[in-house]
Motif scaffolding. Structure first.
Motif, PDB file in Angstrom:
ATOM      1  N   ASP A  40      13.352  22.030  -5.258  1.00 32.48           N
ATOM      2  CA  ASP A  40      13.304  23.329  -4.808  1.00 32.48           C
ATOM      3  C   ASP A  40      14.521  24.347  -5.202  1.00 32.48           C
ATOM      4  O   ASP A  40      15.644  23.721  -5.758  1.00 32.48           O
ATOM      5  N   ARG A  41      14.533  25.504  -5.061  1.00 32.71           N
ATOM      6  CA  ARG A  41      15.546  26.486  -5.592  1.00 32.71           C
ATOM      7  C   ARG A  41      15.752  27.590  -4.687  1.00 32.71           C
ATOM      8  O   ARG A  41      14.586  28.363  -4.107  1.00 32.71           O
ATOM      9  N   LYS A  43      16.795  31.563  -5.275  1.00 35.98           N
ATOM     10  CA  LYS A  43      17.062  32.255  -6.301  1.00 35.98           C
ATOM     11  C   LYS A  43      17.072  33.969  -5.821  1.00 35.98           C
ATOM     12  O   LYS A  43      16.065  34.352  -5.095  1.00 35.98           O
ATOM     13  N   GLY A  58      21.395  31.321  -8.697  1.00 36.08           N
ATOM     14  CA  GLY A  58      20.414  30.466  -8.142  1.00 36.08           C
ATOM     15  C   GLY A  58      21.135  29.046  -7.981  1.00 36.08           C
ATOM     16  O   GLY A  58      22.120  28.858  -8.372  1.00 36.08           O
ATOM     17  N   GLN A  60      19.904  25.001  -7.277  1.00 32.38           N
ATOM     18  CA  GLN A  60      18.779  24.116  -7.683  1.00 32.38           C
ATOM     19  C   GLN A  60      18.631  22.744  -7.009  1.00 32.38           C
ATOM     20  O   GLN A  60      20.086  22.051  -7.341  1.00 32.38           O
ATOM     21  N   THR A  62      18.064  19.452  -7.946  1.00 30.33           N
ATOM     22  CA  THR A  62      17.536  18.826  -8.957  1.00 30.33           C
ATOM     23  C   THR A  62      16.737  17.388  -8.651  1.00 30.33           C
ATOM     24  O   THR A  62      17.588  16.596  -8.233  1.00 30.33           O
ATOM     25  N   THR A  68      22.987  19.106  -6.914  1.00 28.00           N
ATOM     26  CA  THR A  68      22.525  20.506  -6.714  1.00 28.00           C
ATOM     27  C   THR A  68      23.237  21.093  -7.955  1.00 28.00           C
ATOM     28  O   THR A  68      24.579  21.025  -8.061  1.00 28.00           O
ATOM     29  N   TRP A  81      21.247  25.647 -16.111  1.00 27.62           N
ATOM     30  CA  TRP A  81      21.771  24.859 -14.756  1.00 27.62           C
ATOM     31  C   TRP A  81      22.948  24.054 -14.943  1.00 27.62           C
ATOM     32  O   TRP A  81      22.908  23.119 -15.734  1.00 27.62           O
ATOM     33  N   GLN A 145      10.522  33.005  -7.424  1.00 24.69           N
ATOM     34  CA  GLN A 145      10.774  31.742  -7.850  1.00 24.69           C
ATOM     35  C   GLN A 145      11.464  30.837  -6.547  1.00 24.69           C
ATOM     36  O   GLN A 145      11.934  29.543  -7.105  1.00 24.69           O
ATOM     37  N   ASP A 146      11.765  31.607  -5.739  1.00 26.96           N
ATOM     38  CA  ASP A 146      12.624  30.850  -4.506  1.00 26.96           C
ATOM     39  C   ASP A 146      11.811  30.215  -3.652  1.00 26.96           C
ATOM     40  O   ASP A 146      10.941  30.516  -3.065  1.00 26.96           O
TER      41      ASP A 146
END
Length: 239
Positions: A40-41, A43, A58, A60, A62, A68, A81, A145-146
């Motif tokens: 998940d992100r 943003k 942002g 993320q 990962t 993170t 990232w 994108q969130d």
């Protein structure tokens, strides 16, 4: 962790909607419950007063590295990232992220622990300080994108009431605000004369809440005062 979950309820996040938000005066808190390997992100895009994009923040979670990561458009390497220098605890997926900004820096915290602090002037990319420097943020937007943000709220200190003070009651205050406390006539201040709304502990007053007490330290009730008056008049008439 229950304390954070209880205190920060906030407003449900809507994607691709511009929100009026002066980030320099009002830190942003975001609630998530994503695990570190979820992919998940968070943003958030920020804009100036004429809706020109300043950049994007942002976060993320990962899947490939179980870390993170963060990205700050125009300050970090484009599209890259990077692992946060301090990793948030993953004991509980419920987290409160706090994004705060001054004219010179950007700070990211999670559950009250600072994970990242960036000074714009120390970034080698000139566009970083050009875009992000100063009191510039007027709008924010959770992008499409969130996938992590659930709710958001302004970081601040709770409303308070001090009986027998000149002001009496204060509404909820933003971080950085200082309240000056003054008592009414015949009342004495017990405690500090000013309170600062601090970013520590997700927004808390800098000291214990003071009180305004009678000068003798004895709180005199209305019924007690009336009784004294009755006795005074009774014996005045019979003397």
């Amino acid at each position: 962790k229950q304390w954070y979950q209880r205190r920060v309820r906030g407003t449900t996040v809507q994607r691709n909607v511009n929100l009026t938000w002066n980030l320099e005066s009002t830190p942003l808190q975001i609630k998530t419950n994503s695990t570190v390997d979820s992919g998940d992100r968070i943003k958030v895009t920020v804009y100036n007063g004429t809706y020109d994009e300043i950049g994007e923040v942002g976060i993320q979670f990962t899947t490939s590295t179980n870390t993170t990561q963060y990205l700050i458009r125009h300050c970090t390497t484009s599209g890259s990232w990077t692992d946060l220098p301090v990793q948030p605890s993953d004991d509980n997926p419920d987290k409160i992220w706090t994004l705060s900004k001054t004219e010179e820096s950007l700070v990211l915290a999670c559950n009250g622990v600072v994970l990242l602090s960036i000074e714009f002037s120390e970034i080698t990319k000139p566009v970083c300080v050009k875009n992000w420097g100063g009191d510039v943020v007027e709008y924010i937007e959770f992008t499409g994108q969130d996938t992590a943000s659930q709710s958001y709220r302004a970081l601040g200190c709770p409303a308070l009431t001090i009986p027998n003070s000149v002001v009496g009651s204060w509404p909820k205050q933003t971080v950085g605000t200082t309240l000056e406390i003054e008592c009414m006539t015949n009342y004495t201040l017990q405690g500090v004369s000013s309170l600062n709304c601090s970013i520590e502990d997700n927004g808390s007053w800098s000291d214990s809440i003071p009180t305004c007490e009678t000068s003798t330290g004895i709180k005199i009730s209305n019924s007690f005062t009336m009784g004294i008056l009755i006795l005074f008049f009774r014996y005045s008439f019979f003397d």
